[in-house]
Design a protein around this motif. Sequence first.
Motif, PDB file in Angstrom:
ATOM      1  N   TYR B 209      85.624  59.246  40.279  1.00  0.00           N
ATOM      2  CA  TYR B 209      86.159  60.568  40.575  1.00  0.00           C
ATOM      3  C   TYR B 209      86.919  61.006  39.326  1.00  0.00           C
ATOM      4  N   GLY B 210      86.686  62.205  38.867  1.00  0.00           N
ATOM      5  CA  GLY B 210      87.388  62.559  37.640  1.00  0.00           C
ATOM      6  C   GLY B 210      87.439  64.030  37.342  1.00  0.00           C
ATOM      7  N   SER B 211      88.356  64.351  36.430  1.00  0.00           N
ATOM      8  CA  SER B 211      88.535  65.705  35.921  1.00  0.00           C
ATOM      9  C   SER B 211      87.604  65.830  34.716  1.00  0.00           C
ATOM     10  N   LEU B 212      86.518  66.588  34.852  1.00  0.00           N
ATOM     11  CA  LEU B 212      85.489  66.513  33.810  1.00  0.00           C
ATOM     12  C   LEU B 212      84.557  67.721  33.818  1.00  0.00           C
ATOM     13  N   GLN B 213      83.892  67.908  32.694  1.00  0.00           N
ATOM     14  CA  GLN B 213      82.947  69.003  32.518  1.00  0.00           C
ATOM     15  C   GLN B 213      81.493  68.551  32.660  1.00  0.00           C
ATOM     16  N   CYS B 214      81.244  67.273  32.422  1.00  0.00           N
ATOM     17  CA  CYS B 214      79.866  66.816  32.252  1.00  0.00           C
ATOM     18  C   CYS B 214      79.625  65.566  33.092  1.00  0.00           C
ATOM     19  N   PRO B 215      79.403  65.742  34.388  1.00  0.00           N
ATOM     20  CA  PRO B 215      79.281  64.573  35.268  1.00  0.00           C
ATOM     21  C   PRO B 215      78.187  63.611  34.825  1.00  0.00           C
ATOM     22  N   PHE B 216      77.113  64.145  34.281  1.00  0.00           N
ATOM     23  CA  PHE B 216      75.993  63.260  33.932  1.00  0.00           C
ATOM     24  C   PHE B 216      76.232  62.525  32.613  1.00  0.00           C
ATOM     25  N   TYR B 217      77.113  63.042  31.765  1.00  0.00           N
ATOM     26  CA  TYR B 217      77.545  62.271  30.590  1.00  0.00           C
ATOM     27  C   TYR B 217      78.347  61.048  31.049  1.00  0.00           C
ATOM     28  N   VAL B 218      79.245  61.303  31.995  1.00  0.00           N
ATOM     29  CA  VAL B 218      80.102  60.217  32.478  1.00  0.00           C
ATOM     30  C   VAL B 218      79.247  59.153  33.169  1.00  0.00           C
ATOM     31  N   GLN B 219      78.265  59.586  33.937  1.00  0.00           N
ATOM     32  CA  GLN B 219      77.371  58.647  34.608  1.00  0.00           C
ATOM     33  C   GLN B 219      76.699  57.731  33.579  1.00  0.00           C
ATOM     34  N   GLY B 220      76.191  58.331  32.506  1.00  0.00           N
ATOM     35  CA  GLY B 220      75.513  57.561  31.461  1.00  0.00           C
ATOM     36  C   GLY B 220      76.454  56.588  30.770  1.00  0.00           C
ATOM     37  N   ALA B 221      77.677  57.045  30.497  1.00  0.00           N
ATOM     38  CA  ALA B 221      78.633  56.194  29.776  1.00  0.00           C
ATOM     39  C   ALA B 221      79.051  55.004  30.618  1.00  0.00           C
ATOM     40  N   VAL B 222      79.346  55.246  31.890  1.00  0.00           N
ATOM     41  CA  VAL B 222      79.799  54.163  32.763  1.00  0.00           C
ATOM     42  C   VAL B 222      78.664  53.162  32.995  1.00  0.00           C
ATOM     43  N   ALA B 223      77.447  53.671  33.169  1.00  0.00           N
ATOM     44  CA  ALA B 223      76.305  52.780  33.353  1.00  0.00           C
ATOM     45  C   ALA B 223      76.161  51.862  32.142  1.00  0.00           C
ATOM     46  N   LYS B 224      76.361  52.429  30.957  1.00  0.00           N
ATOM     47  CA  LYS B 224      76.181  51.641  29.738  1.00  0.00           C
ATOM     48  C   LYS B 224      77.253  50.566  29.600  1.00  0.00           C
ATOM     49  N   VAL B 225      78.505  50.937  29.841  1.00  0.00           N
ATOM     50  CA  VAL B 225      79.590  49.970  29.610  1.00  0.00           C
ATOM     51  C   VAL B 225      79.597  48.882  30.687  1.00  0.00           C
ATOM     52  N   LEU B 226      79.100  49.217  31.884  1.00  0.00           N
ATOM     53  CA  LEU B 226      79.047  48.188  32.930  1.00  0.00           C
ATOM     54  C   LEU B 226      77.692  47.484  32.984  1.00  0.00           C
ATOM     55  N   GLY B 227      76.732  47.969  32.198  1.00  0.00           N
ATOM     56  CA  GLY B 227      75.403  47.365  32.225  1.00  0.00           C
ATOM     57  C   GLY B 227      74.687  47.605  33.548  1.00  0.00           C
ATOM     58  N   LEU B 228      74.851  48.788  34.107  1.00  0.00           N
ATOM     59  CA  LEU B 228      74.251  49.115  35.402  1.00  0.00           C
ATOM     60  C   LEU B 228      73.142  50.146  35.237  1.00  0.00           C
ATOM     61  N   PRO B 229      72.175  50.146  36.158  1.00  0.00           N
ATOM     62  CA  PRO B 229      71.229  51.270  36.180  1.00  0.00           C
ATOM     63  C   PRO B 229      71.968  52.560  36.572  1.00  0.00           C
ATOM     64  N   LEU B 230      71.460  53.686  36.111  1.00  0.00           N
ATOM     65  CA  LEU B 230      72.107  54.963  36.429  1.00  0.00           C
ATOM     66  C   LEU B 230      72.259  55.150  37.934  1.00  0.00           C
ATOM     67  N   ALA B 231      71.282  54.657  38.678  1.00  0.00           N
ATOM     68  CA  ALA B 231      71.296  54.861  40.126  1.00  0.00           C
ATOM     69  C   ALA B 231      72.495  54.187  40.791  1.00  0.00           C
ATOM     70  N   LYS B 232      73.116  53.237  40.112  1.00  0.00           N
ATOM     71  CA  LYS B 232      74.265  52.538  40.688  1.00  0.00           C
ATOM     72  C   LYS B 232      75.591  53.246  40.373  1.00  0.00           C
ATOM     73  N   VAL B 233      75.532  54.302  39.578  1.00  0.00           N
ATOM     74  CA  VAL B 233      76.765  54.974  39.166  1.00  0.00           C
ATOM     75  C   VAL B 233      76.781  56.391  39.722  1.00  0.00           C
ATOM     76  N   ARG B 234      77.779  56.662  40.536  1.00  0.00           N
ATOM     77  CA  ARG B 234      77.938  57.982  41.135  1.00  0.00           C
ATOM     78  C   ARG B 234      79.190  58.614  40.545  1.00  0.00           C
ATOM     79  N   VAL B 235      79.071  59.859  40.122  1.00  0.00           N
ATOM     80  CA  VAL B 235      80.225  60.560  39.543  1.00  0.00           C
ATOM     81  C   VAL B 235      80.514  61.804  40.366  1.00  0.00           C
ATOM     82  N   VAL B 236      81.769  61.914  40.790  1.00  0.00           N
ATOM     83  CA  VAL B 236      82.208  63.063  41.582  1.00  0.00           C
ATOM     84  C   VAL B 236      83.253  63.816  40.769  1.00  0.00           C
ATOM     85  N   GLN B 237      83.014  65.098  40.571  1.00  0.00           N
ATOM     86  CA  GLN B 237      84.006  65.893  39.852  1.00  0.00           C
ATOM     87  C   GLN B 237      85.079  66.351  40.821  1.00  0.00           C
TER      88      GLN B 237
END
Lengths: 157, 752
Positions: B209-237
């Motif tokens: 959950y975050g204060s953000l402009q680009c939910p799909f950027y955050v999804q990509g970044a978190v997936a990368k740092v945690l080593g997860l598939p994108l489908a495992k990362v949900r971002v709520v603005q």
Amino acid sequence: MKISLTVNGAQRAFDVHPGDTLLEVLRREGYKGVKKGCGAGDCGACAVLLDGRAVNSCLVLAGKADGSEVLTIEGLSKDGALHPLQEAFLDEGAVQCGYCTPGMIIASLDLLTHHPDPNEEEIREGIAGNLCRCTGYTKELRAIQAAAEKMREARHG
Amino acid sequence: MTLIGAGVPRPDAADKVRGEARFVDDLAFPGMLHARVIRSPIPHGRILRVDLSRVATHPRVHCTVTPDDVPGENVVHVIYDDQPALASDVVRYVGEPVALLAAEDRESAREAETLARVDYEALPAVSDPLEALRPGAPVVAVPAAAEGRDESPNLFNRMRLVKGDVKRGFAEADVIVEGEYRTGYQEHAYLETQGAIAVPEEQGAITIYGSLQCPFYVQGAVAKVLGLPLAKVRVVQTATGGAFGGKEDVPSQVASLAALLAWKARRAVKLVYDREEDVLTTSKRHPSVVRYKSGAKKDGTLTAIEVDFVYNAGAYQTLSSAVLWRGLLTAAGPYRVPNVGIDGRSVATHTVPNGAFRGFGSPQVIFAHESQMDSLAERLGMDRLEIRRRNALRVGDETACGQKLKESVGVLETIERARELSRWEDRLRAVAAFNASHPHRRRGVGVSSVLYGVGLGAKSPFLDKAGAYLKLEADGSVTLAVGTVEMGQGLTAALSQIACDALGIRIDRLQLTPVDTTRVPDSGPTVASRGTLMSGLAVLDAVKKLRARILDASNGLGIPEEEIPARLNEIARSFFLRNLDPAVEGWAHAEPVDWDPETGLGNPYFVYSYATHVAEVEVDLTTGEISLEDCVAVHDSGKILNQGTASGQVEGGIVQGLGFAVTEEIAEKDGRLKVKGFTTYRIPTIRDAPPSPTVEFVEALYSPGPFGAKGLGEVPLMAAHAAIARAIAHAIGKAVSAYPLSPERVRQALAS
């Protein structure tokens, strides 16, 4: 330590630490409409009425407020009906991101309570401590003017 | 078509005046921990030892995180992936994250932070971009991120644009003027600081959950740092308390840090920055050094420009390559220039990485190109508005990069309308009269014209798309999901208007789905003044598809077309009873763009917005203080869908531009920013705002846009600061060449 506050008309007791600010206590107790913008008294986002006057609640130690009356943005509308200031902020389009809005409205309420018919300079003076990064203040100024008129009309029936 | 262009109230405003909008720090989750970031105190150094043993002994600390705990790649994914989530061997700026901790409450987290012990071997640092380019300068950049490493190890990017023959252009000129212009940091100063909450979910997933402009950027970044598939990362603005570009890339970092802690703790973790932490450690507008040479004929016609500009990118690439690119393509202004040579460099220094900020690399060169236009006018004895009018781009003209403008070029109209609305000639006379009768005060009038390439352009065309999910509910109300976000600019209002207008329903019968990557289509980032245009097109596409189904159903029911809006509930009920699919997906992609990096030429943007601002200032000659007395802002952003939100954007941009040009300053020494929140970083208050700015829109329609709309958000700031700077120069009769035009700088200029 325990303090007692009347918040939005309801008397309540709170457990606080000596270093807690009024802002921290209010937010912890669920008054999330009180916003933290800086924590240093520079932005006005955390403004509440303390015994009828607007203060930056981040600068007030909760212990010092013991026994006081507090009004937060949540206490402004009565039975679901918006306060004229809230209505005017909506009507004039004075809300953008909305983060400064609660503090701005509280500061305006203080102003209009003590200066029911402020001129433009007095309005500027009244909310000079409330920062807004979105609006350029134009619509906020108009909203406060419109609310002042409505509140005067209401007062004179 | 009744809702388009009207001042429809914002659907998001009522919660905000009641204090009920929920921003990230207003949210809590069961068992939630509070994070602190242990940061580098030095601009450059080798990490010798990270000792968190005392942190771990704090009774309220739940866990700590160091680079060894990063399950995926230790990067903050933006473009180049040169920035680590946590520095593991070298730190490159003051405030760089080194380790993390999570505690049961915020106060304990703060206490525990002081128990961390990190030993560094300090290394030589460089904070000035021109020094960083000198041979032998300390090396900042990670080699793979320095595209210009053959030239200098700290040269992140160099981009050039060459058209015509600059030498010949200057030979043909009757006058040539040169100037050097510098701008400093500008901090976004969104009222809500950066923040994110990471919540581990079942089946190895995570929600941010975050204060953000680009939910799909955050999804990509978190997936990368945690080593997860994108489908495992949900971002709520969450409700976002201002952004201005500052929540384009930085939330990827904030969310990554929160996610690392949550992943290890297996508990929800909140990371919300303090104001001071936010100002010191997050991106800002790139400080710049811009050199300009401009030539014109006696009649004011531009013959050539030559531009060299350098942006201080800070320690890591983040968005600097894209920022530089926009600077390159804005540097000629909204003018016809036959011979052009532009050379831009973004340079790594041991300072906080700079990134996106309203205007995105264009305000720096706009200050320069508008100053140059005034210098030419002065040398030619020509009116300043007139020289802009003569050179203004028109339909059929070529831009500096060789793009032929096919339609929707309203810059000339903005200039002419600004002349009328400002009563330009009368105003110049009035100012002269004022100055003659006030020995200690001077008034001045300035003008600036700008162009803005709408959308992401040829730098990242794959991002310039948008989707919309539209669903007719069984009672005839409508649910709409889009992947661009509301951050104060008024997108919710504009998109609601578009959908409700086309469906003939009231605004309160439509609900926008909260932006959640599992529920909305990837619509690219909410940046580049593209939200209304791109998501608006996607909404129109969805509406078209839904209307076709509604028409079919109404035919079956014998409902005439004109009665559809009033009887939509009946029609919707029939969808439900007959098992018809009530959901559609709309899609839009930008018109094709192209750009050649070798020459810098091409068709980099599909359309441009324009503006002309006129500002009047008063300068106190004794103190050097400036007041903005008036501003006339005329914009061409194509069709304006909502007058109220649009004028709010312009009024806000004027005041933010005032801050950039006059009040906002961050001193930097040896890589350390000298700033303490809003106490020393002075953004304009209502006392600084002009009493009653005039805002008007000329609407040069863009035929592929929704109802002819283009983009607006960034343009007001871009035009405002330069008009104000030029007004100050006019008032004091001296050259001004560096922002901010603080009282001290104005007094220096007066003494020169």
